[in-house]
Write a protein that holds these residues in place. Structure first.
Motif, PDB file in Angstrom:
ATOM      1  N   PRO A  66       1.047  -1.221   0.117  1.00 17.09           N
ATOM      2  CA  PRO A  66       0.015  -0.121  -0.209  1.00 17.09           C
ATOM      3  C   PRO A  66       1.040   1.171  -0.016  1.00 17.09           C
ATOM      4  CG  PRO A  66      -0.708  -1.712   1.623  1.00 17.09           C
ATOM      5  CD  PRO A  66       0.635  -1.999   1.195  1.00 17.09           C
ATOM      6  N   GLY A  67       0.571   2.502  -0.634  1.00 13.60           N
ATOM      7  CA  GLY A  67       1.244   3.451  -0.637  1.00 13.60           C
ATOM      8  C   GLY A  67       0.254   4.954  -0.512  1.00 13.60           C
ATOM      9  N   GLU A  68       1.120   5.471   0.425  1.00 11.41           N
ATOM     10  CA  GLU A  68       0.312   6.725   0.663  1.00 11.41           C
ATOM     11  C   GLU A  68       0.311   7.871  -0.237  1.00 11.41           C
ATOM     12  OE1 GLU A  68       1.589   8.553   4.341  1.00 11.41           O
ATOM     13  OE2 GLU A  68       1.570   6.665   5.651  1.00 11.41           O
ATOM     14  N   GLY A  69      -0.713   8.451  -0.340  1.00 13.58           N
ATOM     15  CA  GLY A  69      -0.886   9.494  -1.687  1.00 13.58           C
ATOM     16  C   GLY A  69      -1.107   8.874  -3.083  1.00 13.58           C
ATOM     17  N   VAL A  70      -1.058   7.382  -2.983  1.00 13.10           N
ATOM     18  CA  VAL A  70      -1.452   6.923  -4.608  1.00 13.10           C
ATOM     19  C   VAL A  70      -2.704   6.847  -4.862  1.00 13.10           C
ATOM     20  CG1 VAL A  70      -0.970   4.947  -5.854  1.00 13.10           C
ATOM     21  CG2 VAL A  70       0.884   5.589  -4.347  1.00 13.10           C
ATOM     22  N   SER A  71      -3.350   7.604  -5.807  1.00 18.90           N
ATOM     23  CA  SER A  71      -4.455   7.434  -6.262  1.00 18.90           C
ATOM     24  C   SER A  71      -5.095   6.310  -6.829  1.00 18.90           C
ATOM     25  CB  SER A  71      -4.945   8.725  -7.159  1.00 18.90           C
ATOM     26  OG  SER A  71      -4.098   8.496  -8.315  1.00 18.90           O
ATOM     27  N   GLY A  72      -4.075   5.621  -7.434  1.00 19.82           N
ATOM     28  CA  GLY A  72      -4.458   4.159  -8.012  1.00 19.82           C
ATOM     29  C   GLY A  72      -3.382   3.144  -8.014  1.00 19.82           C
ATOM     30  N   TYR A  73      -2.444   3.296  -8.705  1.00 20.25           N
ATOM     31  CA  TYR A  73      -1.439   2.291  -8.407  1.00 20.25           C
ATOM     32  C   TYR A  73       0.036   3.044  -9.192  1.00 20.25           C
ATOM     33  CZ  TYR A  73      -2.558   1.098 -13.309  1.00 20.25           C
ATOM     34  OH  TYR A  73      -2.858   1.047 -14.635  1.00 20.25           O
ATOM     35  N   ALA A  74       0.992   2.654  -8.926  1.00 18.63           N
ATOM     36  CA  ALA A  74       2.273   2.987  -9.356  1.00 18.63           C
ATOM     37  C   ALA A  74       3.455   2.005  -9.367  1.00 18.63           C
ATOM     38  CB  ALA A  74       2.797   4.553  -9.189  1.00 18.63           C
ATOM     39  N   SER A  75       4.373   2.027 -10.335  1.00 17.26           N
ATOM     40  CA  SER A  75       5.209   1.160 -10.314  1.00 17.26           C
ATOM     41  C   SER A  75       6.912   1.542 -10.698  1.00 17.26           C
ATOM     42  CB  SER A  75       4.982  -0.177 -11.110  1.00 17.26           C
ATOM     43  OG  SER A  75       6.261  -0.777 -11.210  1.00 17.26           O
ATOM     44  N   ASN A  76       7.752   1.589 -10.118  1.00 19.42           N
ATOM     45  CA  ASN A  76       9.208   1.804 -10.572  1.00 19.42           C
ATOM     46  C   ASN A  76      10.023   0.897 -11.138  1.00 19.42           C
ATOM     47  OD1 ASN A  76       9.898   0.959  -8.328  1.00 19.42           O
ATOM     48  ND2 ASN A  76      11.022   2.590  -7.688  1.00 19.42           N
ATOM     49  N   GLY A  77       9.277  -0.616 -11.182  1.00 16.99           N
ATOM     50  CA  GLY A  77      10.013  -1.647 -11.481  1.00 16.99           C
ATOM     51  C   GLY A  77      10.820  -2.426 -10.393  1.00 16.99           C
ATOM     52  N   VAL A  78      10.575  -1.955  -9.278  1.00 20.72           N
ATOM     53  CA  VAL A  78      10.996  -2.570  -7.979  1.00 20.72           C
ATOM     54  C   VAL A  78       9.767  -2.517  -7.088  1.00 20.72           C
ATOM     55  CG1 VAL A  78      12.820  -2.458  -6.038  1.00 20.72           C
ATOM     56  CG2 VAL A  78      13.334  -1.675  -8.139  1.00 20.72           C
ATOM     57  N   ARG A  79       9.207  -1.608  -6.757  1.00 20.37           N
ATOM     58  CA  ARG A  79       8.041  -1.570  -5.879  1.00 20.37           C
ATOM     59  C   ARG A  79       6.790  -1.286  -6.860  1.00 20.37           C
ATOM     60  NH1 ARG A  79       8.206   2.287  -1.379  1.00 20.37           N
ATOM     61  NH2 ARG A  79       8.954   3.750  -3.133  1.00 20.37           N
ATOM     62  N   PHE A  80       5.652  -2.083  -6.450  1.00 18.14           N
ATOM     63  CA  PHE A  80       4.225  -1.661  -6.888  1.00 18.14           C
ATOM     64  C   PHE A  80       3.648  -1.225  -5.723  1.00 18.14           C
ATOM     65  CE2 PHE A  80      -0.280  -2.941  -7.878  1.00 18.14           C
ATOM     66  CZ  PHE A  80      -0.514  -2.378  -8.931  1.00 18.14           C
ATOM     67  N   LEU A  81       3.298   0.199  -5.847  1.00 18.62           N
ATOM     68  CA  LEU A  81       2.327   0.753  -4.774  1.00 18.62           C
ATOM     69  C   LEU A  81       0.924   0.896  -5.229  1.00 18.62           C
ATOM     70  CD1 LEU A  81       4.841   3.706  -3.719  1.00 18.62           C
ATOM     71  CD2 LEU A  81       4.801   1.574  -2.836  1.00 18.62           C
TER      72      LEU A  81
END
Length: 386
Positions: A32-47
């Protein structure tokens, strides 16, 4: 089912139904990621936003994970170069989502999906989108007339997709860049996943020529190439054909016409040529056409024999097949040019330089665009890679 369970189940389903995508999706460490409206990935973490994920179906989560990993596998962030960020994101989504649809994944409503872009590279789609949205086309290998940085272009500059909320691969709340080590790990993971999928007979279709584009080395080989082309150009301005860079503005400016240059481009499609070189060729071939719209280009694809011959001129859509996979012999290309293109003034040959050369150099200028260190008995060697 809570978001954690949904993500685990989606990865399991992907591994069972689509081993290649599943193995890659399993690499993402979701949290889970704070401030993430939907999802995001940088190739290492999937928030992800738990409230967002728990509303998704299992098929939609499978799509989200696969879309994310394919952006990393295809090195889309590294391939962006100086392109507009939001438009490049849209182009890469179109390329990936057509690939996923082709392989049986469900494309959610609101995702960036258009069958008109089926089988096209992200770079090709990007150029078409620029025309579609009336953005500046006056670009070349040395700079852009648009003074705004790609990062300053808001998504509002590009019309939003109809049919619901977008399924973008990154909502901007996590660092997009991959460090060299992480990028290398993705490429290794993709090669392992490919081997496993091939053993199971489940390698995704459409992946054969969709590999990442290489970035040129510190040596500005484009500058060398364009200088060579310019040496053959006559400073003769004519309105037929008009300069295509300004047509979208309703302005017909003269173009640089040439009756002194007959350019031939050859691409080595032998088994030793990887998708990086092929991708770089596609990108640079389009740049040549866009920057020299009056130049007719003869394209030859060959390994130990000539497979195809195409003729292109600036502004035309690239539509050709890359056949080959055999050994490398440069002589058939030179023989073909002598027999069929006697007016050739310059040959640009994309290759690794490993093959049999003609004994006698031709009368026209030869530029070797090399993917690695190699000795050429004649012509000028231009290094593509550091």
């Amino acid at each position: 089912m809570n978001p954690e369970q949904l993500l685990l189940k989606a990865k399991t389903h992907l591994t069972m139904k689509h081993p290649y995508f599943g193995m890659l999706a399993s690499r993402l460490r979701h949290e889970p990621g704070e401030g993430v409206s939907g999802y995001a990935s940088n190739g290492v973490r999937f928030l992800y936003n738990p409230a967002y994920i728990e509303k998704r179906t299992i098929e939609e989560v499978m799509f989200i994970l696969t879309n994310c990993v394919m952006h990393h596998v295809l090195s889309h962030q590294q391939r962006r170069l100086n392109r507009r960020g939001s438009l490049w994101q849209l182009a890469t989504d179109y390329a990936i989502n057509n690939l996923l649809h082709q392989n049986g994944l469900v494309i959610p409503q609101g995702a960036n999906f258009n069958t008109e872009f089926k089988g096209m590279y992200a770079e090709e789609i990007y150029d078409l989108l620029k025309e579609q949205y009336g953005l500046s086309l006056s670009e070349d290998a040395f700079g852009r007339d648009d003074q705004r940085s790609p990062d300053t272009m808001a998504m509002g500059d590009v019309p939003e997709e109809e049919g619901g909320e977008p399924f973008s691969a990154n909502d901007g709340t996590i660092d997009e860049g991959l460090d060299p080590q992480s990028e290398s790990q993705w490429q290794y993971a993709a090669s392992v996943a490919k081997e496993v999928a091939q053993r199971k007979g489940s390698m995704p279709t459409g992946m054969d020529r969709l590999g990442k584009r290489a970035i040129a080395s510190g040596v500005d080989w484009r500058f060398e190439l364009y200088n060579a082309i310019n040496r053959h150009m006559r400073n003769n301005y004519a309105f037929m054909p008009p300069n295509k860079k300004h047509i979208y503005r309703g302005i017909a400016l003269p173009s640089l016409a040439s009756d002194t240059l007959s350019l031939c481009v050859a691409i080595d499609t032998s088994g030793s040529i990887n998708d990086e070189l092929l991708g770089l060729f596609m990108e640079e071939f389009k740049s040549i056409m866009n920057n020299f719209p009056a130049v007719k280009i003869e394209l030859i694809t060959a390994d130990a024999k000539v497979h195809n011959h195409y003729t292109f001129q600036g502004g035309e859509r690239l539509d050709f097949s890359l056949k080959g996979g055999g050994g490398t012999d440069f002589r058939p290309v030179f023989d073909y040019i002598d027999a069929n293109l006697p007016m050739t003034t310059m040959l640009l040959y994309f290759t690794d330089g490993e093959g049999r050369f003609p004994r006698i150099p031709p009368a026209y200028e030869v530029l070797w665009a090399l993917s690695g260190p190699a000795k050429t008995p004649f012509g000028r060697a231009l290094a593509l890679f550091a």
